[in-house]
Design an enzyme around this catalytic site. Sequence first.
Site, PDB file in Angstrom:
ATOM      1  N   ASP A  17       6.176 -11.577 -15.732  1.00  0.00           N
ATOM      2  CA  ASP A  17       6.519 -10.440 -14.884  1.00  0.00           C
ATOM      3  C   ASP A  17       8.038 -10.486 -14.706  1.00  0.00           C
ATOM      4  O   ASP A  17       8.563 -11.352 -14.023  1.00  0.00           O
ATOM      5  CB  ASP A  17       5.806 -10.579 -13.528  1.00  0.00           C
ATOM      6  CG  ASP A  17       6.209  -9.493 -12.543  1.00  0.00           C
ATOM      7  OD1 ASP A  17       7.040  -8.631 -12.897  1.00  0.00           O
ATOM      8  OD2 ASP A  17       5.674  -9.503 -11.408  1.00  0.00           O
ATOM      9  N   TRP A  74       5.601 -12.830  -5.302  1.00  0.00           N
ATOM     10  CA  TRP A  74       5.061 -11.970  -6.350  1.00  0.00           C
ATOM     11  C   TRP A  74       4.130 -12.708  -7.301  1.00  0.00           C
ATOM     12  O   TRP A  74       3.169 -12.128  -7.808  1.00  0.00           O
ATOM     13  CB  TRP A  74       6.179 -11.238  -7.098  1.00  0.00           C
ATOM     14  CG  TRP A  74       6.698 -10.097  -6.275  1.00  0.00           C
ATOM     15  CD1 TRP A  74       7.910 -10.013  -5.667  1.00  0.00           C
ATOM     16  CD2 TRP A  74       5.984  -8.900  -5.900  1.00  0.00           C
ATOM     17  NE1 TRP A  74       7.997  -8.836  -4.952  1.00  0.00           N
ATOM     18  CE2 TRP A  74       6.837  -8.139  -5.069  1.00  0.00           C
ATOM     19  CE3 TRP A  74       4.706  -8.406  -6.171  1.00  0.00           C
ATOM     20  CZ2 TRP A  74       6.457  -6.912  -4.519  1.00  0.00           C
ATOM     21  CZ3 TRP A  74       4.327  -7.173  -5.627  1.00  0.00           C
ATOM     22  CH2 TRP A  74       5.202  -6.449  -4.820  1.00  0.00           C
ATOM     23  N   LYS A 126      13.240  -1.546 -10.095  1.00  0.00           N
ATOM     24  CA  LYS A 126      14.155  -2.547  -9.557  1.00  0.00           C
ATOM     25  C   LYS A 126      15.490  -2.477 -10.308  1.00  0.00           C
ATOM     26  O   LYS A 126      16.510  -2.203  -9.736  1.00  0.00           O
ATOM     27  CB  LYS A 126      13.552  -3.948  -9.683  1.00  0.00           C
ATOM     28  CG  LYS A 126      12.167  -4.090  -9.058  1.00  0.00           C
ATOM     29  CD  LYS A 126      12.205  -4.272  -7.553  1.00  0.00           C
ATOM     30  CE  LYS A 126      10.864  -4.018  -6.884  1.00  0.00           C
ATOM     31  NZ  LYS A 126       9.875  -5.051  -7.063  1.00  0.00           N
TER      32      LYS A 126
HETATM   33  C1  LIG Z   1       8.395  -5.156  -6.952  1.00  0.00           C
HETATM   34  C2  LIG Z   1       7.708  -6.168  -7.789  1.00  0.00           C
HETATM   35  C3  LIG Z   1       6.381  -5.982  -8.214  1.00  0.00           C
HETATM   36  C4  LIG Z   1       5.546  -4.800  -7.794  1.00  0.00           C
HETATM   37  O1  LIG Z   1       5.939  -3.670  -8.424  1.00  0.00           O
HETATM   38  P1  LIG Z   1       5.127  -2.302  -8.209  1.00  0.00           P
HETATM   39  O2  LIG Z   1       5.739  -1.436  -9.227  1.00  0.00           O
HETATM   40  O3  LIG Z   1       5.360  -1.895  -6.795  1.00  0.00           O
HETATM   41  O4  LIG Z   1       3.707  -2.580  -8.474  1.00  0.00           O
HETATM   42  C5  LIG Z   1       5.827  -6.946  -9.019  1.00  0.00           C
HETATM   43  N1  LIG Z   1       6.520  -8.030  -9.407  1.00  0.00           N
HETATM   44  C6  LIG Z   1       7.794  -8.246  -9.014  1.00  0.00           C
HETATM   45  C7  LIG Z   1       8.506  -9.463  -9.485  1.00  0.00           C
HETATM   46  C8  LIG Z   1       8.429  -7.311  -8.200  1.00  0.00           C
HETATM   47  O5  LIG Z   1       9.683  -7.513  -7.818  1.00  0.00           O
END
Ligand SMILES: *Cc1c(COP(=O)(O)O)cnc(C)c1O
Length: 374
Positions: A174, A104, A198
């Site tokens: 993030d 990511w 998530k």
């Molecule tokens: C799933 C994930 C993303 C992407 O998320 P989207 O909402 O699909 O854009 C970005 N960063 C991390 C750490 C993730 O687990």
Amino acid sequence: MASVPVYNFAAGPGTMPREVLQQAREELLGWRHSGMSVMEMPFTGGEFQAIQQQAQQDLRELLGMPSDYRILFLQGGASAQFALLPMNLLPHDGRADYLDTGYWSRKAMAEGSRYARIRIAASGATHDYRCIPSQAEWELDPEAGYCHITSNETADGLEYHWLPDTGSVPLVADMTSDFLSRPIAIERFGVIYAGAQKNIGPTGLTIVIVRDDMLHSARPETPSVFNYCVQAESEGRYNTPLTYAIYLAGLMFRWLKRQGGLSAMALRNRCKSERLYEAIDTSQLYVCRSRKEDRSLMNVCFDLTDASLTAEFVAQAQRRGLLHLQGHPARGGVRASLYNAMPEQGVDALIDFMGEFASRHAGQPAASCLSHPR
Ligand SMILES: *Cc1c(COP(=O)(O)O)cnc(C)c1O
């Protein structure tokens, strides 16, 4: 309804607490005395505004958030933020440092580099992505507009259990896959962002937490709906917000408060993952290659020492109601996501299954390799 309990180990969209889904069902056709569903409410009306404000307030309380930070409920997922960070935070010739710790963070860099000059301050590649490079390995640019980390690498199973010191360079994170899994020292960050699907709830909603002094650097061409300052000043109602997703996230915040808040969640999450890692580490069939200090409490990634058994492991688990254990396509292997809503019984059921599978395939006695305290 299936009589055998089903546990969803998917990395995202991930499992949600039954209690929250039940409350949403009860309120689906009519929210309190409004006579209508949250889905049908005008976003400018008092009822929805009360829902939105309550969600914001509950999130602030959960995080113990200082008053000079804003919460934005935006659309587009975390991937949209990969581009929106440089657009909101950096001039056209701006520079940013990124930590490359896995799948990511590489996605964040690839997209971010279309809008800014991005430098890799340290890379897990030199360690085959089995650990988070320690701060001593980082080469930080003191002139960078921000320094970006991915606090939990969902696909690689690595998580920061410490916070870097970036000096006067704002730290941006993030936190998509570990947001609200533990307390956060918000004051250490300039911006935090997290897709909700998530660890919080439904897809589409992205939570962005911005320190006030970082609201005023957006490039003029930044789309208004994604401009942190525009959304902060219009209290998230510049355009139609994700009303139903915000409502569901709000139910999750309430649920987290009832669970005892983020310290209580952190304790439970640590217990769940420790038990599973112990089962892996004491078995001859399973192996986790990540450095112990950096292992993720949210996404436990491991391999079968006989990789030809992986597909069978995942398929048999699925038949036992242990769903979506296959690893991220970029990594393979097995991944068990243990988000806040995964009950301890789910982890126990997985450990029991792993023991049985191991004894069937490697002649290992399940009890000796997989003792776990309850
Ligand atoms: C799933 C994930 C993303 C992407 O998320 P989207 O909402 O699909 O854009 C970005 N960063 C991390 C750490 C993730 O687990």
